[in-house]
Design a protein around this motif. Structure first.
Motif, PDB file in Angstrom:
ATOM      1  N   GLY A  49      -3.665  15.244   2.573  1.00 35.73           N
ATOM      2  CA  GLY A  49      -3.258  14.362   3.662  1.00 35.73           C
ATOM      3  C   GLY A  49      -2.844  13.011   3.118  1.00 35.73           C
ATOM      4  O   GLY A  49      -3.339  12.568   2.087  1.00 35.73           O
ATOM      5  N   GLN A  50      -1.891  12.379   3.807  1.00 34.39           N
ATOM      6  CA  GLN A  50      -1.414  11.073   3.342  1.00 34.39           C
ATOM      7  C   GLN A  50      -1.047  10.216   4.534  1.00 34.39           C
ATOM      8  O   GLN A  50      -0.364  10.664   5.466  1.00 34.39           O
ATOM      9  N   GLY A  51      -1.501   8.976   4.532  1.00 38.25           N
ATOM     10  CA  GLY A  51      -1.142   7.990   5.542  1.00 38.25           C
ATOM     11  C   GLY A  51      -0.722   6.705   4.850  1.00 38.25           C
ATOM     12  O   GLY A  51      -0.625   6.658   3.622  1.00 38.25           O
ATOM     13  N   PRO A  52      -0.512   5.656   5.605  1.00 34.81           N
ATOM     14  CA  PRO A  52      -0.064   4.394   5.002  1.00 34.81           C
ATOM     15  C   PRO A  52      -1.100   3.737   4.098  1.00 34.81           C
ATOM     16  O   PRO A  52      -0.746   2.994   3.176  1.00 34.81           O
ATOM     17  N   THR A  53      -2.407   4.020   4.340  1.00 33.87           N
ATOM     18  CA  THR A  53      -3.444   3.366   3.536  1.00 33.87           C
ATOM     19  C   THR A  53      -4.479   4.337   2.973  1.00 33.87           C
ATOM     20  O   THR A  53      -5.447   3.913   2.353  1.00 33.87           O
ATOM     21  N   LYS A  54      -4.286   5.634   3.179  1.00 35.69           N
ATOM     22  CA  LYS A  54      -5.251   6.607   2.655  1.00 35.69           C
ATOM     23  C   LYS A  54      -4.532   7.881   2.249  1.00 35.69           C
ATOM     24  O   LYS A  54      -3.651   8.356   2.961  1.00 35.69           O
ATOM     25  N   ALA A  55      -4.951   8.421   1.111  1.00 35.77           N
ATOM     26  CA  ALA A  55      -4.451   9.713   0.665  1.00 35.77           C
ATOM     27  C   ALA A  55      -5.620  10.577   0.236  1.00 35.77           C
ATOM     28  O   ALA A  55      -6.540  10.108  -0.434  1.00 35.77           O
ATOM     29  N   SER A  56      -5.588  11.837   0.656  1.00 33.55           N
ATOM     30  CA  SER A  56      -6.590  12.810   0.232  1.00 33.55           C
ATOM     31  C   SER A  56      -5.877  13.868  -0.582  1.00 33.55           C
ATOM     32  O   SER A  56      -4.919  14.489  -0.098  1.00 33.55           O
ATOM     33  N   VAL A  57      -6.326  14.067  -1.806  1.00 35.49           N
ATOM     34  CA  VAL A  57      -5.674  15.010  -2.705  1.00 35.49           C
ATOM     35  C   VAL A  57      -6.711  15.913  -3.347  1.00 35.49           C
ATOM     36  O   VAL A  57      -7.914  15.651  -3.281  1.00 35.49           O
ATOM     37  N   VAL A  58      -6.221  16.972  -3.957  1.00 37.27           N
ATOM     38  CA  VAL A  58      -7.059  17.828  -4.789  1.00 37.27           C
ATOM     39  C   VAL A  58      -6.515  17.753  -6.201  1.00 37.27           C
ATOM     40  O   VAL A  58      -5.328  17.988  -6.438  1.00 37.27           O
ATOM     41  N   LEU A  59      -7.370  17.383  -7.136  1.00 39.03           N
ATOM     42  CA  LEU A  59      -6.967  17.271  -8.529  1.00 39.03           C
ATOM     43  C   LEU A  59      -6.934  18.653  -9.175  1.00 39.03           C
ATOM     44  O   LEU A  59      -7.509  19.614  -8.664  1.00 39.03           O
ATOM     45  N   LYS A  60      -6.260  18.749 -10.295  1.00 42.80           N
ATOM     46  CA  LYS A  60      -6.247  20.000 -11.034  1.00 42.80           C
ATOM     47  C   LYS A  60      -7.671  20.357 -11.425  1.00 42.80           C
ATOM     48  O   LYS A  60      -8.407  19.523 -11.930  1.00 42.80           O
ATOM     49  N   PRO A  96       0.796  -1.233   0.000  1.00 39.74           N
ATOM     50  CA  PRO A  96       0.000   0.000   0.000  1.00 39.74           C
ATOM     51  C   PRO A  96       0.830   1.286   0.000  1.00 39.74           C
ATOM     52  O   PRO A  96       0.465   2.260  -0.656  1.00 39.74           O
ATOM     53  N   GLU A  97       1.951   1.291   0.736  1.00 42.58           N
ATOM     54  CA  GLU A  97       2.740   2.517   0.813  1.00 42.58           C
ATOM     55  C   GLU A  97       3.350   2.880  -0.534  1.00 42.58           C
ATOM     56  O   GLU A  97       3.447   4.059  -0.892  1.00 42.58           O
ATOM     57  N   GLN A  98       3.747   1.876  -1.297  1.00 38.53           N
ATOM     58  CA  GLN A  98       4.286   2.144  -2.628  1.00 38.53           C
ATOM     59  C   GLN A  98       3.211   2.697  -3.550  1.00 38.53           C
ATOM     60  O   GLN A  98       3.442   3.625  -4.321  1.00 38.53           O
ATOM     61  N   VAL A  99       2.003   2.115  -3.461  1.00 37.77           N
ATOM     62  CA  VAL A  99       0.886   2.618  -4.265  1.00 37.77           C
ATOM     63  C   VAL A  99       0.597   4.073  -3.906  1.00 37.77           C
ATOM     64  O   VAL A  99       0.392   4.915  -4.784  1.00 37.77           O
ATOM     65  N   MET A 100       0.605   4.374  -2.597  1.00 39.47           N
ATOM     66  CA  MET A 100       0.349   5.738  -2.136  1.00 39.47           C
ATOM     67  C   MET A 100       1.399   6.705  -2.672  1.00 39.47           C
ATOM     68  O   MET A 100       1.078   7.790  -3.165  1.00 39.47           O
ATOM     69  N   ARG A 101       2.652   6.327  -2.562  1.00 43.56           N
ATOM     70  CA  ARG A 101       3.740   7.210  -3.011  1.00 43.56           C
ATOM     71  C   ARG A 101       3.603   7.530  -4.490  1.00 43.56           C
ATOM     72  O   ARG A 101       3.791   8.666  -4.920  1.00 43.56           O
ATOM     73  N   ASP A 102       3.274   6.507  -5.277  1.00 43.87           N
ATOM     74  CA  ASP A 102       3.156   6.719  -6.715  1.00 43.87           C
ATOM     75  C   ASP A 102       1.882   7.494  -7.067  1.00 43.87           C
ATOM     76  O   ASP A 102       1.875   8.300  -8.012  1.00 43.87           O
ATOM     77  N   PHE A 103       0.815   7.256  -6.323  1.00 47.87           N
ATOM     78  CA  PHE A 103      -0.451   7.939  -6.591  1.00 47.87           C
ATOM     79  C   PHE A 103      -0.319   9.447  -6.431  1.00 47.87           C
ATOM     80  O   PHE A 103      -0.768  10.217  -7.292  1.00 47.87           O
ATOM     81  N   ILE A 104       0.315   9.894  -5.347  1.00 48.28           N
ATOM     82  CA  ILE A 104       0.360  11.338  -5.079  1.00 48.28           C
ATOM     83  C   ILE A 104       1.292  12.084  -6.033  1.00 48.28           C
ATOM     84  O   ILE A 104       1.324  13.313  -6.038  1.00 48.28           O
ATOM     85  N   THR A 105       2.040  11.343  -6.855  1.00 50.22           N
ATOM     86  CA  THR A 105       2.915  11.995  -7.839  1.00 50.22           C
ATOM     87  C   THR A 105       2.291  12.046  -9.232  1.00 50.22           C
ATOM     88  O   THR A 105       2.924  12.527 -10.177  1.00 50.22           O
ATOM     89  N   LEU A 106       1.060  11.552  -9.368  1.00 52.87           N
ATOM     90  CA  LEU A 106       0.406  11.581 -10.671  1.00 52.87           C
ATOM     91  C   LEU A 106       0.246  13.025 -11.160  1.00 52.87           C
ATOM     92  O   LEU A 106      -0.021  13.935 -10.364  1.00 52.87           O
ATOM     93  N   PRO A 107       0.386  13.274 -12.452  1.00 54.46           N
ATOM     94  CA  PRO A 107       0.296  14.641 -12.978  1.00 54.46           C
ATOM     95  C   PRO A 107      -1.080  15.282 -12.799  1.00 54.46           C
ATOM     96  O   PRO A 107      -1.208  16.506 -12.845  1.00 54.46           O
ATOM     97  N   GLU A 108      -2.118  14.456 -12.590  1.00 58.83           N
ATOM     98  CA  GLU A 108      -3.468  14.996 -12.413  1.00 58.83           C
ATOM     99  C   GLU A 108      -3.646  15.686 -11.058  1.00 58.83           C
ATOM    100  O   GLU A 108      -4.627  16.407 -10.848  1.00 58.83           O
ATOM    101  N   ILE A 109      -2.726  15.464 -10.133  1.00 64.76           N
ATOM    102  CA  ILE A 109      -2.888  15.945  -8.766  1.00 64.76           C
ATOM    103  C   ILE A 109      -2.254  17.323  -8.589  1.00 64.76           C
ATOM    104  O   ILE A 109      -1.092  17.536  -8.927  1.00 64.76           O
TER     105      ILE A 109
END
Length: 586
Positions: A224-235, A206-219
């Motif tokens: 907020g980010q934890g080991p199993t949950k991330a809250s982001v704002v998209l463009k 899960p942590e690897q998925v989280m790390r890669d998710f928050i670096t997506l260009p859409e974000i």
């Protein structure tokens, strides 16, 4: 005061009571009563006059008195006193993500916050962070929430969000550590307006998925980010939450994060009745006090013997239920129906064979008859109805009698040259203020079908606009009622029409009711289709297309139809061309 206005006030009372710290059962009584009024098909005045309000489930003595007072006087002393007892800014604070009733009250009482501007200043100067139970992270999130609130007001059309969410899911599925992935939340349920995107992933890393998710260009930024949950704002300002669970938890987590709160509570009660425990973590044999039926829970995972559920289908089966499609999970009778294996096979987008409400360059459309026909053929449709505006819609270049007759002739000529697609000659005829139609019967009878719609004087009182529409529906040449409430999502409220009476009239006259699939309309609302279906009223899903690309709105209409419990046989434009000809008596 009509029932819609009363329902709004009951919902606001529930919020006010929550701000005052009243118990959850009292607040739910008001929201439940509001929903009951929204779906009431009888005249509220008659029910009150006959003293039958108390016979309606969920409306107790106290609520009976309040509803009657609102209906007869247009006011409610209890509501006015409740509003006076609370500072108006408290309700405004609730619009900020992360600020619930308790935090709103603390901000107001301890920091004397009187506006969002005051709150923004207090976040920046450190006063919010210094409050007990807040801290710097909370202050930062509140500050970001204020920015979000001002930028997009927290509401988004389903059509604007579903494509973004689908693209994110497609991206996540390519990740080597992702086992399964799905959209969840109100978006998966097909709600016409949503607040955010909920995504669920199963993974062993899960942590690897989280790390890669928050670096997506859409974000645009990470909230907020934890080991199993991330809250982001998209463009563009759209909030998105990603949760990662183990694969053995995926089915129950998907169910939990898809269902409405009311559906989930009812499902947990079902599990408890069978000596089981249902949560996002799984289905268990032994009872555990870490979670109650209404969803209050501790952070620890439930303990007990796990009942394996690989899929949602297995989960429902283990609870003795037929599978409930995501669109139905609103606690509006779906669990009871599933217990009796009465969940119907819902309409599929691929069931649609044609459509009727479409515009061309003859009125305010952007494409020609030929172009619309070719686009419909590309979609695999067998027939396309042309329903340009009538003369009273002058702002939409509405057709005069002469122009309409000329269009009928052109469509007839075009049908001789078209292959694998047939054009029907129709018209979207304005329902005038007194209920008469924009064209006389001598014109209407020359059309293959007629869509009757209200385009002006939409704010008439309920009785007037209801009588007006019923008069139009009683005309023998009217085939269907177009966008019945006239609503425009996030910009214009529906008219105060009595939909119960409209549905009854449709059942009596054989008039079809449109499910206008424009993402700004989705009208008739899904909450009414189950009732219309049970009364034998037929639905016509129409895109109200003004250009070729909008024919694809049919897919949005199919989602709304599924949410309204509609089956293939309930929707007229699932019929083949020869059958629809017979139905139109052509």
């Amino acid at each position: 005061m009509n029932k819609g206005d009363i329902a709004e006030i009951l919902n606001e009372i529930a919020v006010l009571l929550e701000l005052k710290g009243e118990n959850i059962f009292k607040t739910r009584a008001y929201t439940s009563a509001a929903r009951t009024l929204d779906l009431l098909d009888e005249d509220l005045g008659v029910i009150i006059a006959e003293n039958r309000l108390g016979s309606i489930k969920g409306i107790g003595t106290a609520l009976q008195e309040k509803i009657a007072e609102l209906y007869t006087t247009g006011k409610l002393a209890y509501y006015d006193e409740l509003k006076k007892s609370l500072p108006p800014v408290l309700l405004e604070l609730l619009n900020i993500p992360g600020v619930g009733p308790k935090k709103a009250k603390a901000l107001h009482d301890q920091l004397q916050i009187q506006s969002l501007a005051d709150l923004e200043t207090a976040c920046k100067d450190g006063r919010v962070a210094a409050l007990t139970g807040f801290g710097e992270k909370t202050a930062t999130r509140i500050l970001e929430g204020i920015t979000q609130y001002h930028s997009y007001q927290s509401q988004h059309l389903y059509a604007d969000v579903i494509l973004i969410a689908t693209e994110l899911v497609d991206t996540l599925r390519t990740h080597p550590e992702v086992t399964r992935c799905s959209i969840a939340g109100s978006l998966r349920r097909g709600k016409e307006v949503v607040k955010d995107i909920d995504l669920l992933v199963s993974s062993k890393a899960p942590e690897q998925v989280m790390r890669d998710f928050i670096t997506l260009p859409e974000i645009e930024r990470v909230v907020g980010q934890g080991p199993t949950k991330a809250s982001v704002v998209l463009k563009g300002g759209l909030p998105c939450d990603l949760r990662v669970v183990s694969d053995k938890e995926f089915a129950t987590a998907l169910h939990h994060f898809t269902g409405s709160k009311e559906h989930n509570v009812a499902m947990r009660q079902r599990a408890i009745a069978e000596g089981k425990k249902l949560s996002e973590w799984g289905l268990f044999l032994t009872s555990n006090k870490s979670e109650s039926a209404d969803g209050e829970k501790e952070s620890a995972k439930p303990q007990g013997e796990l009942i394996p559920c690989r899929t949602e289908e297995e989960l429902f089966e283990k609870l003795g239920l037929q599978y409930i499609p995501p669109e139905l999970r609103e606690n509006m009778g779906e669990i009871e129906a599933a217990a009796e294996c009465k969940i119907p096979r819902l309409l599929e987008w691929s069931d649609l064979r044609g459509t009727f409400h479409n515009h061309t360059t003859w009125s305010d459309g952007k494409n020609t008859l030929q172009e619309m026909a070719e686009a419909a053929q590309t979609l695999g449709l067998e027939y396309l109805g042309i329903a340009d505006h009538s003369k009273s819609s002058f702002q939409a270049n509405g057709l005069s009698e002469a122009r309409l007759l000329a269009q009928i002739e052109e469509i007839a000529k075009l049908n001789h040259t078209l292959e694998d697609i047939h054009l029907f000659s129709g018209c979207e005829v304005d329902i005038l203020k007194d209920g008469q139609l924009d064209f006389g019967d001598e014109i209407l009878q020359q059309l293959d079908y007629v869509v009757a719609s209200v385009h002006n004087a939409m704010q008439q009182p309920e009785d007037e606009i209801t009588r007006r529409v019923i008069r139009a529906m009683e005309n023998p040449y009217v085939t269907m009622l177009g966008h019945p409430t006239g609503r425009l999502l996030l910009s214009r409220a529906p008219s105060a029409i009595n939909l119960g009476k409209i549905i009854d009239c449709a059942a009596e006259t054989g008039t079809w009711i449109e499910l206008n699939a424009s993402p700004y309309r989705l009208d008739l609302d899904w909450r009414w289709w189950h009732r219309a279906r049970d009364k034998g009223v037929k639905c016509s899903i129409n895109p109200d297309a003004h250009r070729v690309g909008q024919l694809g709105y049919l897919r949005l209409g199919a989602t709304a139809a599924r949410k309204g419990w509609l089956r293939k046989e309930d929707v007229v434009n699932t019929l083949k061309l020869d059958k629809i000809r017979q139905l139109l008596d052509l």
